[in-house]
Design a protein around this motif. Sequence first.
Motif, PDB file in Angstrom:
ATOM      1  N   PRO A  35      81.699 -28.937   7.321  1.00  0.00           N
ATOM      2  CA  PRO A  35      82.913 -29.439   6.667  1.00  0.00           C
ATOM      3  C   PRO A  35      84.080 -29.371   7.645  1.00  0.00           C
ATOM      4  CG  PRO A  35      82.277 -27.297   5.769  1.00  0.00           C
ATOM      5  CD  PRO A  35      81.209 -27.689   6.718  1.00  0.00           C
ATOM      6  N   TRP A  36      84.443 -30.517   8.202  1.00  0.00           N
ATOM      7  CA  TRP A  36      85.300 -30.571   9.385  1.00  0.00           C
ATOM      8  C   TRP A  36      86.781 -30.468   9.046  1.00  0.00           C
ATOM      9  CZ3 TRP A  36      88.735 -32.365  12.945  1.00  0.00           C
ATOM     10  CH2 TRP A  36      88.430 -32.198  14.301  1.00  0.00           C
ATOM     11  N   GLN A  37      87.176 -31.051   7.926  1.00  0.00           N
ATOM     12  CA  GLN A  37      88.594 -31.060   7.573  1.00  0.00           C
ATOM     13  C   GLN A  37      88.749 -30.951   6.061  1.00  0.00           C
ATOM     14  OE1 GLN A  37      91.704 -31.712   9.727  1.00  0.00           O
ATOM     15  NE2 GLN A  37      92.197 -30.535   7.899  1.00  0.00           N
ATOM     16  N   LEU A  38      89.612 -30.028   5.623  1.00  0.00           N
ATOM     17  CA  LEU A  38      89.924 -29.841   4.211  1.00  0.00           C
ATOM     18  C   LEU A  38      91.342 -30.322   3.929  1.00  0.00           C
ATOM     19  CD1 LEU A  38      88.769 -26.093   3.865  1.00  0.00           C
ATOM     20  CD2 LEU A  38      87.342 -28.146   3.636  1.00  0.00           C
ATOM     21  N   VAL A  39      91.526 -31.086   2.850  1.00  0.00           N
ATOM     22  CA  VAL A  39      92.867 -31.461   2.395  1.00  0.00           C
ATOM     23  C   VAL A  39      92.881 -31.397   0.874  1.00  0.00           C
ATOM     24  CG1 VAL A  39      93.298 -32.980   4.378  1.00  0.00           C
ATOM     25  CG2 VAL A  39      92.412 -33.950   2.253  1.00  0.00           C
ATOM     26  N   PHE A  40      94.051 -31.130   0.299  1.00  0.00           N
ATOM     27  CA  PHE A  40      94.194 -31.095  -1.152  1.00  0.00           C
ATOM     28  C   PHE A  40      94.850 -32.370  -1.653  1.00  0.00           C
ATOM     29  CE2 PHE A  40      93.390 -26.576  -0.751  1.00  0.00           C
ATOM     30  CZ  PHE A  40      92.682 -26.306  -1.923  1.00  0.00           C
ATOM     31  N   LEU A  41      94.276 -32.924  -2.723  1.00  0.00           N
ATOM     32  CA  LEU A  41      94.866 -34.063  -3.406  1.00  0.00           C
ATOM     33  C   LEU A  41      95.947 -33.577  -4.373  1.00  0.00           C
ATOM     34  CD1 LEU A  41      91.572 -35.996  -4.224  1.00  0.00           C
ATOM     35  CD2 LEU A  41      93.246 -36.592  -2.462  1.00  0.00           C
ATOM     36  N   PRO A  42      96.835 -34.461  -4.801  1.00  0.00           N
ATOM     37  CA  PRO A  42      97.892 -34.048  -5.735  1.00  0.00           C
ATOM     38  C   PRO A  42      97.372 -33.481  -7.050  1.00  0.00           C
ATOM     39  CG  PRO A  42      98.431 -36.160  -4.741  1.00  0.00           C
ATOM     40  CD  PRO A  42      97.031 -35.850  -4.333  1.00  0.00           C
ATOM     41  N   GLU A  66      91.452 -25.628  13.852  1.00  0.00           N
ATOM     42  CA  GLU A  66      92.668 -26.008  13.123  1.00  0.00           C
ATOM     43  C   GLU A  66      93.698 -24.880  13.109  1.00  0.00           C
ATOM     44  OE1 GLU A  66      93.994 -28.557   9.261  1.00  0.00           O
ATOM     45  OE2 GLU A  66      92.071 -27.529   9.171  1.00  0.00           O
ATOM     46  N   ALA A  67      94.964 -25.267  13.233  1.00  0.00           N
ATOM     47  CA  ALA A  67      96.085 -24.318  13.181  1.00  0.00           C
ATOM     48  C   ALA A  67      96.951 -24.653  11.979  1.00  0.00           C
ATOM     49  CB  ALA A  67      96.905 -24.393  14.471  1.00  0.00           C
ATOM     50  N   MET A  68      97.541 -23.617  11.364  1.00  0.00           N
ATOM     51  CA  MET A  68      98.450 -23.850  10.250  1.00  0.00           C
ATOM     52  C   MET A  68      99.489 -22.743  10.190  1.00  0.00           C
ATOM     53  SD  MET A  68      96.774 -22.654   6.648  1.00  0.00           S
ATOM     54  CE  MET A  68      96.748 -20.910   6.209  1.00  0.00           C
ATOM     55  N   PHE A  69     100.639 -23.051   9.637  1.00  0.00           N
ATOM     56  CA  PHE A  69     101.634 -22.053   9.289  1.00  0.00           C
ATOM     57  C   PHE A  69     101.462 -21.743   7.807  1.00  0.00           C
ATOM     58  CE2 PHE A  69     103.544 -23.568  13.190  1.00  0.00           C
ATOM     59  CZ  PHE A  69     104.074 -22.398  13.733  1.00  0.00           C
ATOM     60  N   TYR A  70     101.354 -20.453   7.483  1.00  0.00           N
ATOM     61  CA  TYR A  70     101.176 -20.091   6.084  1.00  0.00           C
ATOM     62  C   TYR A  70     102.491 -20.291   5.343  1.00  0.00           C
ATOM     63  CZ  TYR A  70     100.186 -17.613   1.798  1.00  0.00           C
ATOM     64  OH  TYR A  70     100.031 -17.303   0.470  1.00  0.00           O
ATOM     65  N   ILE A 116      84.654 -20.753  12.362  1.00  0.00           N
ATOM     66  CA  ILE A 116      85.566 -21.286  11.346  1.00  0.00           C
ATOM     67  C   ILE A 116      86.226 -22.547  11.899  1.00  0.00           C
ATOM     68  CG2 ILE A 116      87.583 -20.817   9.914  1.00  0.00           C
ATOM     69  CD1 ILE A 116      86.815 -17.875  10.008  1.00  0.00           C
ATOM     70  N   ARG A 117      86.165 -23.620  11.134  1.00  0.00           N
ATOM     71  CA  ARG A 117      86.620 -24.926  11.627  1.00  0.00           C
ATOM     72  C   ARG A 117      87.957 -25.357  11.024  1.00  0.00           C
ATOM     73  NH1 ARG A 117      85.278 -28.618  15.582  1.00  0.00           N
ATOM     74  NH2 ARG A 117      83.074 -28.169  15.234  1.00  0.00           N
ATOM     75  N   SER A 118      88.050 -25.383   9.688  1.00  0.00           N
ATOM     76  CA  SER A 118      89.249 -25.892   9.028  1.00  0.00           C
ATOM     77  C   SER A 118      89.921 -24.768   8.253  1.00  0.00           C
ATOM     78  CB  SER A 118      88.903 -27.047   8.089  1.00  0.00           C
ATOM     79  OG  SER A 118      90.062 -27.656   7.551  1.00  0.00           O
ATOM     80  N   LEU A 119      91.249 -24.866   8.115  1.00  0.00           N
ATOM     81  CA  LEU A 119      92.064 -23.803   7.523  1.00  0.00           C
ATOM     82  C   LEU A 119      93.254 -24.464   6.843  1.00  0.00           C
ATOM     83  CD1 LEU A 119      92.010 -20.635   7.646  1.00  0.00           C
ATOM     84  CD2 LEU A 119      93.536 -20.830   9.613  1.00  0.00           C
ATOM     85  N   TYR A 125      92.230 -21.425   2.175  1.00  0.00           N
ATOM     86  CA  TYR A 125      90.908 -22.038   2.123  1.00  0.00           C
ATOM     87  C   TYR A 125      90.443 -22.328   3.548  1.00  0.00           C
ATOM     88  CZ  TYR A 125      91.799 -22.645  -2.854  1.00  0.00           C
ATOM     89  OH  TYR A 125      92.062 -22.412  -4.180  1.00  0.00           O
ATOM     90  N   MET A 126      89.149 -22.131   3.779  1.00  0.00           N
ATOM     91  CA  MET A 126      88.628 -22.365   5.128  1.00  0.00           C
ATOM     92  C   MET A 126      87.189 -22.847   5.044  1.00  0.00           C
ATOM     93  SD  MET A 126      88.125 -18.481   6.546  1.00  0.00           S
ATOM     94  CE  MET A 126      86.783 -17.416   5.976  1.00  0.00           C
ATOM     95  N   SER A 127      86.731 -23.489   6.111  1.00  0.00           N
ATOM     96  CA  SER A 127      85.347 -23.952   6.183  1.00  0.00           C
ATOM     97  C   SER A 127      84.677 -23.356   7.413  1.00  0.00           C
ATOM     98  CB  SER A 127      85.283 -25.481   6.244  1.00  0.00           C
ATOM     99  OG  SER A 127      85.792 -25.968   7.472  1.00  0.00           O
ATOM    100  N   THR A 128      83.367 -23.099   7.287  1.00  0.00           N
ATOM    101  CA  THR A 128      82.594 -22.641   8.437  1.00  0.00           C
ATOM    102  C   THR A 128      81.902 -23.826   9.085  1.00  0.00           C
ATOM    103  OG1 THR A 128      80.547 -22.183   7.205  1.00  0.00           O
ATOM    104  CG2 THR A 128      82.212 -20.426   7.288  1.00  0.00           C
ATOM    105  N   THR A 129      81.512 -23.627  10.333  1.00  0.00           N
ATOM    106  CA  THR A 129      80.954 -24.711  11.127  1.00  0.00           C
ATOM    107  C   THR A 129      79.777 -24.201  11.943  1.00  0.00           C
ATOM    108  OG1 THR A 129      81.541 -26.426  12.751  1.00  0.00           O
ATOM    109  CG2 THR A 129      82.696 -24.333  12.950  1.00  0.00           C
TER     110      THR A 129
END
Length: 386
Positions: free
Chosen positions: A50-57, A286-290, A336-339, A348-352
């Motif tokens: 699972p390469w990329q996670l996004v949330f829908l509205p 993937e990088a993110m600011f919490y 860990i791939r996506s965050l 939420y995160m995905s393993t790879t």
Amino acid sequence: MKTLKWFIAVCFIAVTLSAFVAGKKARISIAIADTTGFKVDTLAHDLVVPWQLVFLPDNSLLFTERNGKLRIFRNGKLVDRPAFVIPDIPQRNKTGLLGLVLHPDFIHNRLVYMANDYWQGTKMRLQIVRYEFRNDTLIKPLVIRDNIHANQNHTGCRLVFGPDKKLYITTGDADEAILAQDLKALNGKILRFNDDGTIPADNPFINNDTARKEIWTYGHRNPQGLVFQPGTNTLFESEHGPTGGDEINIIKKGMNYGWPIIHHQLTKEGMLTPLAEFTPSIGPSEAMFYKGDRFPQLKGKLLVACMRGEGILILTLNSDKIVGQEIIFKEKFGRIRSLITGPDGYIYMSTTNVDPAEGKPRPGDDLILRLRPSGTENTLFSSQKI
């Protein structure tokens, strides 16, 4: 706060990971943080990268699998039927269906952008395509850019929209390092587009006849993390280096980040050195600011998913300097791939681990996981089909 005592009770044990932090001129260890304040929930299993996670509205989770499937996790379960499938997708070491991002005005226009590899005869190429998301599937494809040279490694492919509502895309050097310095090639770059695929008039090489006008920055090896800092709009990037030398960079318009001429701690006039360099490799993704409220001690910190480092790197920033770093869940879940921060403030995160050649799948891999403070209720927010 008891549920966050892991962050206070950091276990400063010496580890093999270390980082050269610009400005400090010294290599410092990455502390392993206590994670007893975290509860981990497995939301989905037996996935294929699972390469990329996004949330829908509507609070559904939309994600890509590298084998060409776009999937939906809704109301606490994985929807059996994929939302979309790209047939005959190339699956070499790191190729397939990769980056995914929603348009900033998705709630009104339903636009989704995805990056995938494809075959052009016997040659592998990369494309970025815009779709409309309607009735849980994709329609009306519009090619933003295609015919980008691709190889089984060094693909890049993180897609993000900036505060300027422009689309930023990372590309790797496709295992041909010199392409990163070639301004006529789109590899080893960060690219910038309008949402319809046209080129913004303020791109740095717009008036340069010897350069591709899509280019925002160049001299990158394999950038897989890209995120704007809330409040400052500073663009941060994570990048894979050679034999170590992984990087965290601040991205500045039109600049050269040096690969393959400089890397690790090398310097050269006219080229930028990283904010931090990691040796041995951590494999930053993937990088993110919490931005949530569930983990107040993480507020404003830069989190980086680590593949080879097998954990989540937490970086504390003071302006443009890194002043602290820890890693959580070291070697707990593998690569860990996506965050992403969810609408509920959880992480939420995905393993790879299904990734060859480095990945070593475990029973149930690959996974989508949710991190929440210990003691919180194990419920998922409700959602409705849009």
